[in-house]
Write a protein that holds these residues in place. Structure first.
Motif, PDB file in Angstrom:
ATOM      1  N   PRO A  47       0.805  -1.226   0.000  1.00  0.00           N
ATOM      2  CA  PRO A  47       0.000   0.000   0.000  1.00  0.00           C
ATOM      3  C   PRO A  47       0.836   1.273   0.000  1.00  0.00           C
ATOM      4  O   PRO A  47       0.317   2.352  -0.315  1.00  0.00           O
ATOM      5  CB  PRO A  47      -0.838  -0.126   1.276  1.00  0.00           C
ATOM      6  N   ALA A  48       2.122   1.168   0.353  1.00  0.00           N
ATOM      7  CA  ALA A  48       2.986   2.352   0.333  1.00  0.00           C
ATOM      8  C   ALA A  48       3.384   2.752  -1.083  1.00  0.00           C
ATOM      9  O   ALA A  48       3.832   3.877  -1.306  1.00  0.00           O
ATOM     10  CB  ALA A  48       4.242   2.089   1.164  1.00  0.00           C
ATOM     11  N   VAL A  49       3.235   1.843  -2.034  1.00  0.00           N
ATOM     12  CA  VAL A  49       3.577   2.130  -3.430  1.00  0.00           C
ATOM     13  C   VAL A  49       2.375   2.762  -4.122  1.00  0.00           C
ATOM     14  O   VAL A  49       1.298   2.174  -4.181  1.00  0.00           O
ATOM     15  CB  VAL A  49       4.007   0.847  -4.175  1.00  0.00           C
ATOM     16  N   ARG A  50       2.567   3.959  -4.670  1.00  0.00           N
ATOM     17  CA  ARG A  50       1.483   4.648  -5.378  1.00  0.00           C
ATOM     18  C   ARG A  50       1.733   4.713  -6.880  1.00  0.00           C
ATOM     19  O   ARG A  50       0.807   4.901  -7.669  1.00  0.00           O
ATOM     20  CB  ARG A  50       1.306   6.056  -4.815  1.00  0.00           C
ATOM     21  N   VAL A  51       2.993   4.562  -7.299  1.00  0.00           N
ATOM     22  CA  VAL A  51       3.337   4.562  -8.715  1.00  0.00           C
ATOM     23  C   VAL A  51       4.611   3.744  -8.882  1.00  0.00           C
ATOM     24  O   VAL A  51       5.439   3.672  -7.969  1.00  0.00           O
ATOM     25  CB  VAL A  51       3.523   6.007  -9.248  1.00  0.00           C
ATOM     26  N   LEU A  52       4.761   3.108 -10.039  1.00  0.00           N
ATOM     27  CA  LEU A  52       5.944   2.293 -10.329  1.00  0.00           C
ATOM     28  C   LEU A  52       6.685   2.867 -11.531  1.00  0.00           C
ATOM     29  O   LEU A  52       6.068   3.165 -12.565  1.00  0.00           O
ATOM     30  CB  LEU A  52       5.538   0.856 -10.634  1.00  0.00           C
ATOM     31  N   VAL A  53       7.990   3.006 -11.393  1.00  0.00           N
ATOM     32  CA  VAL A  53       8.865   3.396 -12.500  1.00  0.00           C
ATOM     33  C   VAL A  53       9.765   2.216 -12.826  1.00  0.00           C
ATOM     34  O   VAL A  53      10.391   1.634 -11.937  1.00  0.00           O
ATOM     35  CB  VAL A  53       9.726   4.628 -12.141  1.00  0.00           C
ATOM     36  N   LEU A  54       9.846   1.856 -14.102  1.00  0.00           N
ATOM     37  CA  LEU A  54      10.757   0.813 -14.569  1.00  0.00           C
ATOM     38  C   LEU A  54      11.758   1.442 -15.516  1.00  0.00           C
ATOM     39  O   LEU A  54      11.372   2.129 -16.475  1.00  0.00           O
ATOM     40  CB  LEU A  54       9.979  -0.297 -15.296  1.00  0.00           C
ATOM     41  N   THR A  55      13.049   1.229 -15.259  1.00  0.00           N
ATOM     42  CA  THR A  55      14.074   1.808 -16.107  1.00  0.00           C
ATOM     43  C   THR A  55      15.259   0.858 -16.201  1.00  0.00           C
ATOM     44  O   THR A  55      15.231  -0.243 -15.647  1.00  0.00           O
ATOM     45  CB  THR A  55      14.505   3.193 -15.588  1.00  0.00           C
ATOM     46  N   GLY A  56      16.298   1.274 -16.914  1.00  0.00           N
ATOM     47  CA  GLY A  56      17.484   0.460 -17.075  1.00  0.00           C
ATOM     48  C   GLY A  56      18.730   1.212 -16.638  1.00  0.00           C
ATOM     49  O   GLY A  56      18.817   2.433 -16.804  1.00  0.00           O
ATOM     50  N   ALA A  57      19.698   0.488 -16.089  1.00  0.00           N
ATOM     51  CA  ALA A  57      20.962   1.094 -15.683  1.00  0.00           C
ATOM     52  C   ALA A  57      21.811   1.412 -16.916  1.00  0.00           C
ATOM     53  O   ALA A  57      21.744   0.719 -17.930  1.00  0.00           O
ATOM     54  CB  ALA A  57      21.721   0.141 -14.757  1.00  0.00           C
ATOM     55  N   GLY A  58      22.596   2.471 -16.807  1.00  0.00           N
ATOM     56  CA  GLY A  58      23.483   2.817 -17.907  1.00  0.00           C
ATOM     57  C   GLY A  58      22.753   3.490 -19.054  1.00  0.00           C
ATOM     58  O   GLY A  58      21.814   4.262 -18.851  1.00  0.00           O
ATOM     59  N   ARG A  59      23.129   3.140 -20.271  1.00  0.00           N
ATOM     60  CA  ARG A  59      22.644   3.854 -21.441  1.00  0.00           C
ATOM     61  C   ARG A  59      21.605   3.079 -22.242  1.00  0.00           C
ATOM     62  O   ARG A  59      21.334   3.407 -23.402  1.00  0.00           O
ATOM     63  CB  ARG A  59      23.832   4.229 -22.342  1.00  0.00           C
TER      64      ARG A  59
END
Length: 272
Positions: free
Chosen positions: A52-64
């Protein structure tokens, strides 16, 4: 576990002020998928969705890079994705299906808003991950490619299904069959990127976008996602029948009362 910062070999997790960030972490291989990455990503997605503490999720990648998809170097070392076999292995099919549901399946079904931040390439199965998010943000150096035809594969991780719904059947066929490399501007023009910002502004712009979503009315945003997910398989009447109970439920919340009062008072609402 989600709720506290965690680090695994190939996936990083952080939760700060309601924003959960999952970072694919094989920068030396352009964040190509590995079994530890897939398993870890699946666990983190399930945990973050339930937290419940999570309101939005970001998915990304390390580096370039965001994610180069399957590890083609490993395919080559193994004698191909099939490992040199002459017949399709049913156990391998089952395992691949499980991996797809752990990742693209869970991300697409995530009950809270999701953002994919693409610092560079998203290809093959990695493109599937990006397309499964609600919104995508990138830069002029973002590169997207379906990639499958280029390595004589037909495609997996839901890329064909997601592409057809996002850009339509004609464009989806072009992207799958001809395998062009699209830069950030082309992705933005086609609608594959919702926002494009200068490379040096990607991190801050992603935070700003995630903050806007995290500060929004959580139940309403979750129900909006359900309405949109179900719409393609519903008739108009079925969609409206599903919408009304959710709409009425939102109408009982303090967030709705606050938003109506803020509208009258000509100020920004503060959602709880």
């Amino acid at each position: 576990t989600p709720g506290d910062p965690v680090t695994t070999d190939h996936v990083l997790y952080d939760l700060t002020d309601g924003i959960a960030t999952i970072t694919l972490n094989r920068p030396d291989r352009r964040n190509a998928m590995s079994v530890p990455m897939i398993e870890g990503l699946g666990e983190l997605l399930a945990g973050a969705d339930a937290d419940p503490a999570v309101r939005v999720l970001v998915l990304t990648g390390a580096g370039r890079a965001f994610c180069a998809g399957g590890d083609v170097q490993q395919f080559d070392a193994d004698g191909g994705e099939g490992g040199g076999a002459t017949e399709v292995d049913p156990a391998g099919v089952a395992e691949q299906l499980r991996h797809q549901e752990l990742t693209v399946g869970r991300l697409h079904a995530f009950s809270k808003p999701t953002v994919a931040a693409l610092p560079g390439a998203a290809a093959g199965a990695g493109l599937g991950l990006a397309l499964a998010a609600d919104l995508r943000i990138g830069t002029p150096r973002t590169v997207v490619a379906t990639a499958f035809a280029g390595v004589a594969l037909s495609g997996d991780f839901g890329v064909a299904w997601l592409l057809e719904r996002l850009v339509g059947p004609a464009r989806a066929r072009e992207l799958m069959l001809l395998n062009p490399r699209l830069d950030g501007q082309a992705c933005h023009d086609l609608g594959l990127l919702n926002r494009m910002v200068p490379e040096e502004e990607l991190e801050q712009a992603t935070r700003d976008l995630a903050r806007q979503l995290a500060d929004g009315p959580a139940l309403a945003l979750s129900h909006i996602k359900r309405n949109l997910r179900e719409a393609p398989r519903h008739t108009l009447s079925e969609s409206m029948a599903a919408e009304v109970p959710r709409h009425k439920e939102c109408g009982l919340t303090g967030d709705h009362v606050e938003a109506a009062r803020a509208f009258v008072e000509k100020r920004r609402p503060v959602f709880r």
